[in-house]
Structure formats: structure tokens, C-alpha cells
Design a protein around this motif. Structure first.
Motif, mmCIF file in Angstrom:
data_model
loop_
_atom_site.group_PDB
_atom_site.id
_atom_site.type_symbol
_atom_site.label_atom_id
_atom_site.label_comp_id
_atom_site.label_asym_id
_atom_site.label_seq_id
_atom_site.Cartn_x
_atom_site.Cartn_y
_atom_site.Cartn_z
ATOM 1 N N ARG A 1 0.808 -1.221 0.000
ATOM 2 C CA ARG A 1 0.000 0.000 0.000
ATOM 3 C C ARG A 1 0.843 1.273 0.000
ATOM 4 O O ARG A 1 0.309 2.368 0.157
ATOM 5 C CB ARG A 1 -0.930 -0.003 1.202
ATOM 6 C CG ARG A 1 -1.970 -1.099 1.123
ATOM 7 C CD ARG A 1 -2.885 -1.093 2.307
ATOM 8 N NE ARG A 1 -3.873 -2.169 2.203
ATOM 9 C CZ ARG A 1 -4.671 -2.533 3.179
ATOM 10 N NH1 ARG A 1 -4.609 -1.906 4.344
ATOM 11 N NH2 ARG A 1 -5.525 -3.510 3.003
ATOM 12 N N THR A 2 2.138 1.145 -0.138
ATOM 13 C CA THR A 2 3.003 2.326 -0.158
ATOM 14 C C THR A 2 3.599 2.515 -1.548
ATOM 15 O O THR A 2 3.534 1.627 -2.386
ATOM 16 C CB THR A 2 4.139 2.193 0.884
ATOM 17 O OG1 THR A 2 4.878 1.009 0.611
ATOM 18 C CG2 THR A 2 3.587 2.150 2.297
ATOM 19 N N SER A 3 4.191 3.666 -1.756
ATOM 20 C CA SER A 3 4.714 3.998 -3.085
ATOM 21 C C SER A 3 5.964 3.179 -3.401
ATOM 22 O O SER A 3 6.684 2.734 -2.527
ATOM 23 C CB SER A 3 5.026 5.483 -3.171
ATOM 24 O OG SER A 3 5.985 5.837 -2.205
ATOM 25 N N VAL A 4 6.204 3.015 -4.699
ATOM 26 C CA VAL A 4 7.340 2.242 -5.191
ATOM 27 C C VAL A 4 8.504 3.194 -5.450
ATOM 28 O O VAL A 4 8.336 4.233 -6.089
ATOM 29 C CB VAL A 4 6.972 1.482 -6.488
ATOM 30 C CG1 VAL A 4 8.176 0.728 -7.022
ATOM 31 C CG2 VAL A 4 5.813 0.545 -6.247
ATOM 32 N N HIS A 5 9.672 2.840 -4.950
ATOM 33 C CA HIS A 5 10.889 3.624 -5.137
ATOM 34 C C HIS A 5 11.820 2.845 -6.057
ATOM 35 O O HIS A 5 12.128 1.687 -5.782
ATOM 36 C CB HIS A 5 11.581 3.884 -3.797
ATOM 37 C CG HIS A 5 10.690 4.542 -2.804
ATOM 38 N ND1 HIS A 5 10.480 5.899 -2.786
ATOM 39 C CD2 HIS A 5 9.918 4.036 -1.815
ATOM 40 C CE1 HIS A 5 9.634 6.195 -1.812
ATOM 41 N NE2 HIS A 5 9.278 5.085 -1.212
ATOM 42 N N GLN A 6 12.251 3.474 -7.130
ATOM 43 C CA GLN A 6 13.121 2.788 -8.078
ATOM 44 C C GLN A 6 14.537 2.716 -7.522
ATOM 45 O O GLN A 6 15.122 3.713 -7.126
ATOM 46 C CB GLN A 6 13.136 3.496 -9.423
ATOM 47 C CG GLN A 6 13.911 2.728 -10.454
ATOM 48 C CD GLN A 6 13.721 3.271 -11.847
ATOM 49 O OE1 GLN A 6 12.892 4.141 -12.073
ATOM 50 N NE2 GLN A 6 14.484 2.768 -12.773
ATOM 51 N N LEU A 7 15.093 1.496 -7.496
ATOM 52 C CA LEU A 7 16.439 1.266 -6.992
ATOM 53 C C LEU A 7 17.465 1.131 -8.112
ATOM 54 O O LEU A 7 18.611 1.524 -7.951
ATOM 55 C CB LEU A 7 16.480 -0.019 -6.147
ATOM 56 C CG LEU A 7 15.592 -0.082 -4.919
ATOM 57 C CD1 LEU A 7 15.697 -1.441 -4.273
ATOM 58 C CD2 LEU A 7 15.958 1.017 -3.942
ATOM 59 N N TRP A 8 17.063 0.556 -9.237
ATOM 60 C CA TRP A 8 18.004 0.282 -10.315
ATOM 61 C C TRP A 8 17.280 0.286 -11.647
ATOM 62 O O TRP A 8 16.161 -0.214 -11.751
ATOM 63 C CB TRP A 8 18.651 -1.084 -10.105
ATOM 64 C CG TRP A 8 19.539 -1.500 -11.229
ATOM 65 C CD1 TRP A 8 19.197 -2.317 -12.274
ATOM 66 C CD2 TRP A 8 20.890 -1.133 -11.445
ATOM 67 N NE1 TRP A 8 20.258 -2.469 -13.118
ATOM 68 C CE2 TRP A 8 21.325 -1.752 -12.628
ATOM 69 C CE3 TRP A 8 21.786 -0.323 -10.754
ATOM 70 C CZ2 TRP A 8 22.605 -1.595 -13.123
ATOM 71 C CZ3 TRP A 8 23.070 -0.170 -11.247
ATOM 72 C CH2 TRP A 8 23.467 -0.804 -12.419
ATOM 73 N N SER A 9 17.920 0.811 -12.653
ATOM 74 C CA SER A 9 17.415 0.731 -14.011
ATOM 75 C C SER A 9 18.560 0.365 -14.936
ATOM 76 O O SER A 9 19.578 1.044 -14.963
ATOM 77 C CB SER A 9 16.799 2.052 -14.461
ATOM 78 O OG SER A 9 16.358 1.930 -15.804
ATOM 79 N N GLY A 10 18.385 -0.716 -15.679
ATOM 80 C CA GLY A 10 19.400 -1.157 -16.618
ATOM 81 C C GLY A 10 18.957 -0.988 -18.053
ATOM 82 O O GLY A 10 19.561 -1.556 -18.958
#
Length: 147
Positions: free
Chosen positions: A86-95
Motif C-alpha cells: 500500500r506504499t509507493s514504489v521507489h526505483q532502486l536500479w534501471s538497466g
């Protein structure tokens, strides 16, 4: 005569935010990865296993490719994290814009991502981070092990 092959089981989609399945201790790892090569699937499972090992007090739920709702982008390997469903998604990595070679699509080590996870939990959700009860105590303040 019907063909004798494997029956494909359609994986039932679970809404982790629904009251029936929600658990505030279940952290969500969202990974979008391409299906062009099996190494992408292996790396997704490897990262989820690493986080589960490093955070034994949390339930880790891996969600791949939005539960199959959205086809993954070509060459994609992105990792997102949320404290619970129920909480927001935080991006950790993008390839996405990394590589070739393919190995550049994946994080070189997971320790920095784990530090980022702890920062997110501490900054946004302080109740989700367990504190060490002996933290800040001097050796003289600690209770004796025996009497």
C-alpha cells in the motif's frame, strides 16, 4: 485426439493490497525484466533471495513484470521497492539504457541497493526498521550476563 503436452497453469494474480492478503511486514520488490534470455529471470530471483537473507524480519514478495499484465520492454531490468503493497514504489536500479554487454544491465553488487532499501525504510517508514536494543549503550551500562 488431444495433444499430450504440458498444461499451462495460469498463475492466479494476488492483490497484495487487498485486506485478505495485506501484511504490513511484507515488503514488495517489483522487477521488470525482459524474457529474451533466462539470465534476467535468474538475476531477479537472486536479488529477491539476497534481500530476504539480509532482512530476515521482513516478508519479501517478488512481483515480476506487473504480474504479467504488461509485457516487459526489450532489454529491461529495473528494480523497484516498497515497504508494503500500500506504499509507493521507489526505483532502486534501471538497466534499460545500459549495455551491451548484457552484464551491464544488472547491478554490479547488491550491497548498495540494500543500503538504499534501509534508507527508504528509515526515512519514509521509521516503524518498519527494527532498532538494536543495545545500540547506544556503553559496555558498563549493559546488564551482566550472569549474577
Amino acid at each position: 485426439m488431444a495433444p499430450k503436452g504440458k498444461k499451462s497453469k495460469k498463475q492466479r494474480e494476488i492483490d497484495w493490497a487487498a485486506d485478505a492478503y495485506f501484511d504490513k511486514n511484507r515488503s514488495m520488490i517489483y522487477i521488470e525484466h525482459t524474457l529474451e534470455c533466462p539470465i534476467f529471470t535468474t538475476k531477479a530471483e537472486e536479488f529477491a533471495a539476497y534481500v530476504a537473507q539480509e532482512a530476515p524480519n521482513r516478508i519479501i514478495q517478488l512481483v515480476r513484470n506487473h504480474n504479467g499484465k504488461v509485457p516487459p520492454r526489450d532489454g529491461a531490468f529495473e528494480i523497484g521497492f516498497s515497504q508494503n503493497a500500500r506504499t509507493s514504489v521507489h526505483q532502486l536500479w534501471s538497466g534499460i539504457d545500459k549495455g551491451p554487454p548484457r552484464r551491464d544491465k544488472f547491478p554490479p553488487e547488491y550491497e548498495s541497493l540494500m543500503q538504499e532499501i534501509h534508507k527508504i525504510l528509515k526515512k519514509f517508514y521509521p516503524d518498519a526498521v527494527e532498532k538494536n536494543p543495545l545500540e547506544g549503550m556503553e559496555d558498563d551500562d549493559a546488564a551482566p550476563a550472569y549474577e
